[in-house]
Design a protein around this motif. Structure first.
Motif, PDB file in Angstrom:
ATOM      1  N   ASP A  55     -41.623   0.867  27.769  1.00 56.80           N
ATOM      2  CA  ASP A  55     -42.109   1.047  26.286  1.00 56.80           C
ATOM      3  C   ASP A  55     -43.438   1.612  26.201  1.00 56.80           C
ATOM      4  O   ASP A  55     -43.551   2.183  25.168  1.00 56.80           O
ATOM      5  CB  ASP A  55     -42.068  -0.518  25.824  1.00 56.80           C
ATOM      6  CG  ASP A  55     -40.876  -1.034  25.745  1.00 56.80           C
ATOM      7  OD1 ASP A  55     -39.616  -0.070  25.703  1.00 56.80           O
ATOM      8  OD2 ASP A  55     -40.506  -2.294  25.810  1.00 56.80           O
ATOM      9  N   SER A 130     -45.812   8.804  16.718  1.00 57.91           N
ATOM     10  CA  SER A 130     -44.296   8.251  16.857  1.00 57.91           C
ATOM     11  C   SER A 130     -43.492   8.915  17.409  1.00 57.91           C
ATOM     12  O   SER A 130     -42.116   8.311  17.419  1.00 57.91           O
ATOM     13  CB  SER A 130     -44.073   7.307  15.847  1.00 57.91           C
ATOM     14  OG  SER A 130     -43.844   8.198  14.689  1.00 57.91           O
ATOM     15  N   ARG A 153     -40.615   5.898  18.074  1.00 58.82           N
ATOM     16  CA  ARG A 153     -40.996   4.637  17.914  1.00 58.82           C
ATOM     17  C   ARG A 153     -40.149   3.962  17.086  1.00 58.82           C
ATOM     18  O   ARG A 153     -40.028   4.308  16.085  1.00 58.82           O
ATOM     19  CB  ARG A 153     -42.457   4.587  17.674  1.00 58.82           C
ATOM     20  CG  ARG A 153     -43.440   4.720  18.815  1.00 58.82           C
ATOM     21  CD  ARG A 153     -43.209   3.380  19.634  1.00 58.82           C
ATOM     22  NE  ARG A 153     -44.639   3.490  20.393  1.00 58.82           N
ATOM     23  CZ  ARG A 153     -44.623   2.430  21.534  1.00 58.82           C
ATOM     24  NH1 ARG A 153     -43.694   2.149  21.868  1.00 58.82           N
ATOM     25  NH2 ARG A 153     -45.881   2.533  22.102  1.00 58.82           N
ATOM     26  N   HIS A 154     -39.685   2.827  17.724  1.00 59.43           N
ATOM     27  CA  HIS A 154     -38.738   2.054  16.666  1.00 59.43           C
ATOM     28  C   HIS A 154     -38.988   0.428  17.121  1.00 59.43           C
ATOM     29  O   HIS A 154     -38.885   0.276  18.209  1.00 59.43           O
ATOM     30  CB  HIS A 154     -37.297   2.091  17.102  1.00 59.43           C
ATOM     31  CG  HIS A 154     -36.261   1.409  16.373  1.00 59.43           C
ATOM     32  ND1 HIS A 154     -35.964   1.391  14.987  1.00 59.43           N
ATOM     33  CD2 HIS A 154     -35.629   0.333  16.837  1.00 59.43           C
ATOM     34  CE1 HIS A 154     -35.151   0.593  14.518  1.00 59.43           C
ATOM     35  NE2 HIS A 154     -34.934  -0.172  15.531  1.00 59.43           N
ATOM     36  N   ARG A 155     -39.630  -0.138  15.997  1.00 58.98           N
ATOM     37  CA  ARG A 155     -40.010  -1.482  16.523  1.00 58.98           C
ATOM     38  C   ARG A 155     -40.897  -1.736  17.714  1.00 58.98           C
ATOM     39  O   ARG A 155     -40.545  -2.482  18.597  1.00 58.98           O
ATOM     40  CB  ARG A 155     -38.817  -2.363  16.565  1.00 58.98           C
ATOM     41  CG  ARG A 155     -38.355  -2.636  15.074  1.00 58.98           C
ATOM     42  CD  ARG A 155     -37.136  -3.545  15.112  1.00 58.98           C
ATOM     43  NE  ARG A 155     -36.308  -3.487  13.908  1.00 58.98           N
ATOM     44  CZ  ARG A 155     -35.212  -3.980  13.736  1.00 58.98           C
ATOM     45  NH1 ARG A 155     -34.517  -4.558  14.604  1.00 58.98           N
ATOM     46  NH2 ARG A 155     -34.635  -3.793  12.469  1.00 58.98           N
ATOM     47  N   LYS A 156     -41.986  -1.022  17.879  1.00 58.26           N
ATOM     48  CA  LYS A 156     -42.826  -1.057  19.012  1.00 58.26           C
ATOM     49  C   LYS A 156     -42.287  -0.834  20.440  1.00 58.26           C
ATOM     50  O   LYS A 156     -42.705  -1.045  21.438  1.00 58.26           O
ATOM     51  CB  LYS A 156     -43.284  -2.894  19.395  1.00 58.26           C
ATOM     52  CG  LYS A 156     -44.122  -3.141  18.109  1.00 58.26           C
ATOM     53  CD  LYS A 156     -44.533  -4.690  18.277  1.00 58.26           C
ATOM     54  CE  LYS A 156     -45.410  -5.264  17.222  1.00 58.26           C
ATOM     55  NZ  LYS A 156     -45.788  -6.760  17.581  1.00 58.26           N
ATOM     56  N   ARG A 157     -41.101  -0.058  20.453  1.00 57.56           N
ATOM     57  CA  ARG A 157     -40.750   0.428  21.742  1.00 57.56           C
ATOM     58  C   ARG A 157     -40.018   2.016  21.143  1.00 57.56           C
ATOM     59  O   ARG A 157     -39.858   2.459  20.196  1.00 57.56           O
ATOM     60  CB  ARG A 157     -39.592  -0.413  22.342  1.00 57.56           C
ATOM     61  CG  ARG A 157     -38.413  -0.570  21.662  1.00 57.56           C
ATOM     62  CD  ARG A 157     -37.518  -1.752  22.345  1.00 57.56           C
ATOM     63  NE  ARG A 157     -36.285  -1.927  21.497  1.00 57.56           N
ATOM     64  CZ  ARG A 157     -35.426  -1.641  21.737  1.00 57.56           C
ATOM     65  NH1 ARG A 157     -34.945  -0.653  22.583  1.00 57.56           N
ATOM     66  NH2 ARG A 157     -34.343  -1.764  20.756  1.00 57.56           N
TER      67      ARG A 157
END
Length: 166
Positions: A55, A130, A153-157
């Motif tokens: 991540d 992102s 980037r999608h929800r911190k990953r």
């Protein structure tokens, strides 16, 4: 206390469900011989940085994803393992290619084998905070392929929103 640790830390409650009353009395005698189990909670160090894996490093993730895509197309890895790391449109695209590759193997009578590959160093180009574009060379004994990926980037990953195998 963490809800996941409760069954582990509350062993007496779990054991009482399984022990008979005679066994429970002997268990109570032995329980008082040793000190009770205690949980020590410490405040996290604000300077301590969590060691991240895929991540945190889009280059490492793109190399791993490229290898997985080649293995999926070869039939050596199930597509479901990649579902967490790709968007829905990429999953559908890979599903189509997997079905085509499977039909091709059936028509030619080829067996499913794990491909022998060497993964090259990913070339990563950041398009912002992102969005990352990456190209990874996959070297096989008979040919080399380029796998182009776009990670967002999608929800911190990171998630792959586009994958092309050339």
């Amino acid at each position: 206390m963490n809800a996941l640790l409760t069954p582990v830390l509350d062993r007496d409650a779990v054991r009482s469900d399984y022990l008979h009353t005679d066994d429970l009395r002997s268990h109570d005698r032995h329980r008082h011989d040793r000190p009770p189990l205690s949980v020590v909670q410490q405040d996290p160090d604000p300077d301590l940085r969590l060691v991240g894996g895929l991540d945190d490093d889009p280059g490492l993730l793109s190399a791993k994803l490229a290898l997985c895509v080649i293995e999926i197309l070869a039939g050596a890895r199930p597509l479901d393992q990649l579902g967490r790391w790709v968007s829905d449109s990429v999953f559908v695209q890979l599903l189509r290619r997997t079905v085509i590759a499977s039909r091709s193997r059936e028509a030619t009578g080829d067996d499913i084998r794990r491909p022998r590959v060497r993964v090259g160093q990913p070339m990563v180009n950041r398009r912002g905070e992102s969005i990352v574009d990456a190209v990874v060379m996959i070297h096989q004994p008979t040919r080399s392929r380029a796998v182009a990926l776009r990670l967002e980037r999608h929800r911190k990953r990171w998630r792959a929103t586009a994958i092309s195998v050339l």
